[in-house]
Design a protein around this motif. Sequence first.
Motif, mmCIF file in Angstrom:
data_model
loop_
_atom_site.group_PDB
_atom_site.id
_atom_site.type_symbol
_atom_site.label_atom_id
_atom_site.label_comp_id
_atom_site.label_asym_id
_atom_site.label_seq_id
_atom_site.Cartn_x
_atom_site.Cartn_y
_atom_site.Cartn_z
ATOM 1 N N GLY A 55 53.649 -60.267 13.776
ATOM 2 C CA GLY A 55 54.330 -61.187 12.915
ATOM 3 C C GLY A 55 55.343 -60.555 11.968
ATOM 4 N N PHE A 56 55.636 -59.235 12.294
ATOM 5 C CA PHE A 56 56.528 -58.373 11.334
ATOM 6 C C PHE A 56 55.972 -58.092 10.351
ATOM 7 N N SER A 57 54.671 -57.828 10.151
ATOM 8 C CA SER A 57 53.591 -57.338 9.009
ATOM 9 C C SER A 57 53.449 -55.721 9.214
ATOM 10 N N ARG A 58 53.966 -55.115 10.286
ATOM 11 C CA ARG A 58 53.551 -53.741 10.450
ATOM 12 C C ARG A 58 55.148 -53.150 10.402
ATOM 13 N N PRO A 59 55.246 -52.185 9.744
ATOM 14 C CA PRO A 59 56.723 -51.570 9.301
ATOM 15 C C PRO A 59 57.188 -50.944 10.693
ATOM 16 N N LEU A 60 56.548 -49.868 11.047
ATOM 17 C CA LEU A 60 56.900 -49.109 12.149
ATOM 18 C C LEU A 60 57.290 -49.803 13.257
ATOM 19 N N PRO A 61 56.240 -50.758 13.897
ATOM 20 C CA PRO A 61 56.774 -51.553 15.011
ATOM 21 C C PRO A 61 57.886 -52.469 14.794
ATOM 22 N N THR A 62 58.002 -52.945 13.690
ATOM 23 C CA THR A 62 59.164 -53.888 13.216
ATOM 24 C C THR A 62 60.477 -53.097 13.458
ATOM 25 N N ILE A 63 60.495 -52.033 12.842
ATOM 26 C CA ILE A 63 61.758 -51.153 12.864
ATOM 27 C C ILE A 63 62.255 -50.884 14.007
ATOM 28 N N LEU A 64 61.463 -50.407 14.961
ATOM 29 C CA LEU A 64 61.573 -50.153 16.417
ATOM 30 C C LEU A 64 61.793 -51.333 17.095
ATOM 31 N N THR A 65 61.314 -52.298 17.015
ATOM 32 C CA THR A 65 61.442 -53.839 17.711
ATOM 33 C C THR A 65 63.151 -53.994 17.318
ATOM 34 N N VAL A 66 63.347 -54.126 16.044
ATOM 35 C CA VAL A 66 64.733 -54.410 15.584
ATOM 36 C C VAL A 66 65.619 -53.693 16.262
ATOM 37 N N ALA A 67 65.292 -52.101 16.364
ATOM 38 C CA ALA A 67 66.179 -51.325 16.831
ATOM 39 C C ALA A 67 66.543 -51.371 18.274
ATOM 40 N N ALA A 68 65.393 -51.910 19.131
ATOM 41 C CA ALA A 68 65.493 -52.283 20.362
ATOM 42 C C ALA A 68 66.348 -53.457 20.644
ATOM 43 N N MET A 69 66.263 -54.404 19.794
ATOM 44 C CA MET A 69 67.127 -55.514 19.835
ATOM 45 C C MET A 69 68.522 -55.250 19.918
ATOM 46 N N VAL A 70 68.819 -54.400 18.698
ATOM 47 C CA VAL A 70 70.198 -54.055 18.720
ATOM 48 C C VAL A 70 70.844 -53.258 19.535
ATOM 49 N N ALA A 71 70.032 -52.518 20.158
ATOM 50 C CA ALA A 71 70.485 -51.555 21.325
ATOM 51 C C ALA A 71 70.834 -52.511 22.556
ATOM 52 N N SER A 72 69.858 -53.433 22.696
ATOM 53 C CA SER A 72 69.965 -54.364 23.859
ATOM 54 C C SER A 72 71.283 -55.063 23.894
ATOM 55 N N ILE A 73 71.415 -55.668 22.578
ATOM 56 C CA ILE A 73 72.726 -56.438 22.410
ATOM 57 C C ILE A 73 74.047 -55.633 22.574
ATOM 58 N N VAL A 74 73.890 -54.538 21.941
ATOM 59 C CA VAL A 74 75.182 -53.729 21.975
ATOM 60 C C VAL A 74 75.346 -53.265 23.327
ATOM 61 N N LEU A 75 74.414 -52.657 24.220
ATOM 62 C CA LEU A 75 74.629 -52.268 25.506
ATOM 63 C C LEU A 75 75.111 -53.692 26.398
ATOM 64 N N LEU A 76 74.543 -54.623 26.290
ATOM 65 C CA LEU A 76 75.048 -55.935 26.717
ATOM 66 C C LEU A 76 76.408 -56.040 26.555
ATOM 67 N N GLY A 77 76.894 -56.056 25.347
ATOM 68 C CA GLY A 77 78.393 -56.159 25.011
ATOM 69 C C GLY A 77 79.169 -55.233 25.702
ATOM 70 N N MET A 78 78.793 -53.973 25.756
ATOM 71 C CA MET A 78 79.629 -52.970 26.353
ATOM 72 C C MET A 78 79.758 -53.256 28.009
ATOM 73 N N ALA A 79 78.589 -53.684 28.407
ATOM 74 C CA ALA A 79 78.763 -54.024 30.007
ATOM 75 C C ALA A 79 79.618 -54.996 30.238
ATOM 76 N N LEU A 80 79.848 -56.167 29.174
ATOM 77 C CA LEU A 80 80.449 -57.483 29.490
ATOM 78 C C LEU A 80 81.696 -57.011 29.636
ATOM 79 N N ARG A 81 82.286 -56.033 29.203
ATOM 80 C CA ARG A 81 83.822 -55.582 29.300
ATOM 81 C C ARG A 81 84.237 -55.706 30.610
ATOM 82 N N THR A 82 83.428 -55.334 31.526
ATOM 83 C CA THR A 82 83.883 -55.378 32.902
ATOM 84 C C THR A 82 83.092 -56.408 33.736
ATOM 85 N N PRO A 137 81.227 -59.762 35.020
ATOM 86 C CA PRO A 137 81.265 -61.411 34.805
ATOM 87 C C PRO A 137 80.091 -61.576 33.755
ATOM 88 N N LEU A 138 80.380 -62.290 32.823
ATOM 89 C CA LEU A 138 79.435 -62.905 31.910
ATOM 90 C C LEU A 138 78.164 -63.670 32.327
#
Length: 104
Positions: free
Chosen positions: A25-52, A54-55
């Motif tokens: 429930g976002f009560s543990r700092p390290l797992p929360t930070i790693l999870t949010v970092a993975a979320m950001v990385a996932s979306i950024v990489l998806l966005g980069m892949a969408l350059r070429t 099909p959506l």
Amino acid sequence: MSWFLLFLAGLFEIGWAIGLKYTEGFSRPLPTILTVAAMVASIVLLGMALRTLPLGTAYAIWTGIGTVGTVILGIVLFAEPATALRLGCIGLIVAGIAGLKLTA
């Protein structure tokens, strides 16, 4: 290169989905930070892949990788059920991913 980025985005999606369980429930700092970092990385990489890519194809494959990986890790890490029907449905998702990749 776009397919590789999409694959990495899917792996990060698995990471954040599993990470949510460890944040307690976002009560543990390290797992929360790693999870949010993975979320950001996932979306950024998806966005980069969408350059070429099909959506519709890219999004379906991204979520499919995340779904299949999360279910498999749920079975392995959290002793979730691995019934024949459940595994068969995962097989259908994998077949759909392969079909979308072949037709893209």
